[in-house]
Motif scaffolding. Sequence first.
Motif, PDB file in Angstrom:
ATOM      1  N   GLN A 100       0.826  -1.200   0.000  1.00  0.00           N
ATOM      2  CA  GLN A 100       0.000   0.000   0.000  1.00  0.00           C
ATOM      3  C   GLN A 100       0.864   1.254   0.000  1.00  0.00           C
ATOM      4  O   GLN A 100       0.606   2.203  -0.741  1.00  0.00           O
ATOM      5  N   ALA A 101       1.906   1.248   0.829  1.00  0.00           N
ATOM      6  CA  ALA A 101       2.780   2.415   0.926  1.00  0.00           C
ATOM      7  C   ALA A 101       3.486   2.685  -0.400  1.00  0.00           C
ATOM      8  O   ALA A 101       3.635   3.835  -0.822  1.00  0.00           O
ATOM      9  N   VAL A 102       3.916   1.616  -1.074  1.00  0.00           N
ATOM     10  CA  VAL A 102       4.587   1.790  -2.368  1.00  0.00           C
ATOM     11  C   VAL A 102       3.598   2.329  -3.401  1.00  0.00           C
ATOM     12  O   VAL A 102       3.930   3.227  -4.196  1.00  0.00           O
ATOM     13  N   LEU A 103       2.369   1.813  -3.398  1.00  0.00           N
ATOM     14  CA  LEU A 103       1.356   2.294  -4.328  1.00  0.00           C
ATOM     15  C   LEU A 103       1.059   3.775  -4.096  1.00  0.00           C
ATOM     16  O   LEU A 103       0.963   4.561  -5.047  1.00  0.00           O
ATOM     17  N   VAL A 104       0.938   4.165  -2.834  1.00  0.00           N
ATOM     18  CA  VAL A 104       0.679   5.570  -2.504  1.00  0.00           C
ATOM     19  C   VAL A 104       1.824   6.450  -3.008  1.00  0.00           C
ATOM     20  O   VAL A 104       1.603   7.522  -3.584  1.00  0.00           O
ATOM     21  N   GLU A 105       3.066   5.993  -2.805  1.00  0.00           N
ATOM     22  CA  GLU A 105       4.210   6.765  -3.270  1.00  0.00           C
ATOM     23  C   GLU A 105       4.228   6.869  -4.790  1.00  0.00           C
ATOM     24  O   GLU A 105       4.616   7.901  -5.353  1.00  0.00           O
ATOM     25  N   ARG A 106       3.816   5.800  -5.483  1.00  0.00           N
ATOM     26  CA  ARG A 106       3.755   5.838  -6.945  1.00  0.00           C
ATOM     27  C   ARG A 106       2.742   6.884  -7.415  1.00  0.00           C
ATOM     28  O   ARG A 106       3.002   7.662  -8.336  1.00  0.00           O
ATOM     29  N   LEU A 107       1.581   6.904  -6.773  1.00  0.00           N
ATOM     30  CA  LEU A 107       0.552   7.870  -7.147  1.00  0.00           C
ATOM     31  C   LEU A 107       0.987   9.294  -6.810  1.00  0.00           C
ATOM     32  O   LEU A 107       0.716  10.236  -7.565  1.00  0.00           O
ATOM     33  N   ARG A 108       1.673   9.440  -5.678  1.00  0.00           N
ATOM     34  CA  ARG A 108       2.180  10.771  -5.296  1.00  0.00           C
ATOM     35  C   ARG A 108       3.217  11.259  -6.317  1.00  0.00           C
ATOM     36  O   ARG A 108       3.255  12.438  -6.664  1.00  0.00           O
ATOM     37  N   ALA A 109       4.041  10.339  -6.791  1.00  0.00           N
ATOM     38  CA  ALA A 109       5.036  10.700  -7.800  1.00  0.00           C
ATOM     39  C   ALA A 109       4.353  11.112  -9.104  1.00  0.00           C
ATOM     40  O   ALA A 109       4.812  12.044  -9.786  1.00  0.00           O
ATOM     41  N   LEU A 110       3.250  10.438  -9.467  1.00  0.00           N
ATOM     42  CA  LEU A 110       2.512  10.818 -10.667  1.00  0.00           C
ATOM     43  C   LEU A 110       1.920  12.213 -10.522  1.00  0.00           C
ATOM     44  O   LEU A 110       1.912  13.012 -11.478  1.00  0.00           O
ATOM     45  N   ALA A 111       1.411  12.521  -9.337  1.00  0.00           N
ATOM     46  CA  ALA A 111       0.873  13.862  -9.099  1.00  0.00           C
ATOM     47  C   ALA A 111       1.968  14.905  -9.253  1.00  0.00           C
ATOM     48  O   ALA A 111       1.760  15.974  -9.848  1.00  0.00           O
ATOM     49  N   GLY A 112       3.154  14.600  -8.730  1.00  0.00           N
ATOM     50  CA  GLY A 112       4.280  15.507  -8.876  1.00  0.00           C
ATOM     51  C   GLY A 112       4.678  15.665 -10.328  1.00  0.00           C
ATOM     52  O   GLY A 112       5.002  16.775 -10.785  1.00  0.00           O
ATOM     53  N   HIS A 113       4.647  14.560 -11.072  1.00  0.00           N
ATOM     54  CA  HIS A 113       4.968  14.606 -12.501  1.00  0.00           C
ATOM     55  C   HIS A 113       3.984  15.510 -13.234  1.00  0.00           C
ATOM     56  O   HIS A 113       4.371  16.287 -14.123  1.00  0.00           O
ATOM     57  N   ALA A 114       2.700  15.415 -12.876  1.00  0.00           N
ATOM     58  CA  ALA A 114       1.677  16.246 -13.517  1.00  0.00           C
ATOM     59  C   ALA A 114       1.907  17.721 -13.221  1.00  0.00           C
ATOM     60  O   ALA A 114       1.754  18.574 -14.103  1.00  0.00           O
ATOM     61  N   ARG A 115       2.302  18.027 -11.993  1.00  0.00           N
ATOM     62  CA  ARG A 115       2.549  19.427 -11.634  1.00  0.00           C
ATOM     63  C   ARG A 115       3.759  19.991 -12.396  1.00  0.00           C
ATOM     64  O   ARG A 115       3.765  21.152 -12.797  1.00  0.00           O
ATOM     65  N   VAL A 116       4.776  19.160 -12.569  1.00  0.00           N
ATOM     66  CA  VAL A 116       5.940  19.598 -13.347  1.00  0.00           C
ATOM     67  C   VAL A 116       5.539  19.790 -14.812  1.00  0.00           C
ATOM     68  O   VAL A 116       5.935  20.774 -15.462  1.00  0.00           O
ATOM     69  N   ALA A 117       4.744  18.872 -15.352  1.00  0.00           N
ATOM     70  CA  ALA A 117       4.300  18.962 -16.743  1.00  0.00           C
ATOM     71  C   ALA A 117       3.503  20.239 -16.984  1.00  0.00           C
ATOM     72  O   ALA A 117       3.551  20.812 -18.085  1.00  0.00           O
ATOM     73  N   ALA A 118       2.784  20.694 -15.961  1.00  0.00           N
ATOM     74  CA  ALA A 118       1.954  21.891 -16.107  1.00  0.00           C
ATOM     75  C   ALA A 118       2.785  23.145 -16.368  1.00  0.00           C
ATOM     76  O   ALA A 118       2.244  24.175 -16.771  1.00  0.00           O
ATOM     77  N   ARG A 119       4.097  23.071 -16.145  1.00  0.00           N
ATOM     78  CA  ARG A 119       4.964  24.223 -16.403  1.00  0.00           C
ATOM     79  C   ARG A 119       5.346  24.327 -17.879  1.00  0.00           C
ATOM     80  O   ARG A 119       5.906  25.336 -18.308  1.00  0.00           O
ATOM     81  N   ASP A 120       5.070  23.261 -18.638  1.00  0.00           N
ATOM     82  CA  ASP A 120       5.393  23.261 -20.058  1.00  0.00           C
ATOM     83  C   ASP A 120       4.510  24.292 -20.767  1.00  0.00           C
ATOM     84  O   ASP A 120       3.288  24.308 -20.586  1.00  0.00           O
ATOM     85  N   GLU A 121       5.111  25.137 -21.577  1.00  0.00           N
ATOM     86  CA  GLU A 121       4.344  26.156 -22.283  1.00  0.00           C
ATOM     87  C   GLU A 121       3.365  25.545 -23.282  1.00  0.00           C
ATOM     88  O   GLU A 121       2.333  26.138 -23.591  1.00  0.00           O
ATOM     89  N   ASP A 122       3.682  24.366 -23.784  1.00  0.00           N
ATOM     90  CA  ASP A 122       2.794  23.667 -24.724  1.00  0.00           C
ATOM     91  C   ASP A 122       1.852  22.776 -23.912  1.00  0.00           C
ATOM     92  O   ASP A 122       2.220  21.672 -23.489  1.00  0.00           O
ATOM     93  N   ALA A 123       0.640  23.260 -23.694  1.00  0.00           N
ATOM     94  CA  ALA A 123      -0.305  22.558 -22.816  1.00  0.00           C
ATOM     95  C   ALA A 123      -0.702  21.192 -23.364  1.00  0.00           C
ATOM     96  O   ALA A 123      -0.894  20.237 -22.605  1.00  0.00           O
ATOM     97  N   GLY A 124      -0.830  21.081 -24.690  1.00  0.00           N
ATOM     98  CA  GLY A 124      -1.183  19.795 -25.274  1.00  0.00           C
ATOM     99  C   GLY A 124      -0.075  18.780 -25.108  1.00  0.00           C
ATOM    100  O   GLY A 124      -0.314  17.627 -24.732  1.00  0.00           O
TER     101      GLY A 124
END
Length: 203
Positions: free
Chosen positions: A72-96
């Motif tokens: 469970q802890a590993v799964l939670v960390e994986r999902l947290r990492a995906l959320a972080g990845h999404a936040r970093v991606a949001a900085r890309d000027e090309d939204a698509g």
Amino acid sequence: MTPIEPCGVLTPDVNKPLRADARRNRARVLEAAEAVFAAEGVGASTEAVAKRAGVGIGTVFRHFPTKEALLQAVLVERLRALAGHARVAARDEDAGRALFGFLEHVVAQSAAKNAFADALAGAGIDVAGAVGEVRDELYEAVDALVLRARAAGAVRADVGAAEVFGVLVGASHAALWASDETRATVIGVILDGLLPGRPGKMR
């Protein structure tokens, strides 16, 4: 023993703040578990995790009283990492590009994530409840990506985060069944359904 709520969700003991050395040990165990489960599958033993982390098996069970708690802890960390990845991606000027690059990243990791979820469900654990807080965090991060892409005209106007998660489920399952030769094309066809100019909702 880790307390188990009636719904079967493994819950941590939040009343005991960890010392610095204990936090380091917990992080080492989680990092080792991620590597071991990635290499050997979720059936790998906690002993293998302890060996990889360079700690005794007692240390593993001190932080994660059951293997399910560790999964469970590993799964939670994986999902947290995906959320972080999404936040970093949001900085890309090309939204698509940001959105579709993130979606491809999620699909690429889906087999491992599903293996953790299936193992927990098989142990009678309410997976949705177990990852509830981080799931909401991920949803908010993806929603921000979708809104930017929609405002830029990079996705259909009738697409929101809920629709994107539905597409991800389909793409993830398709990725499991497609051959190595066809997987990229199959996933591309599915994700292309989010592009503007596609037919509207079914009536």
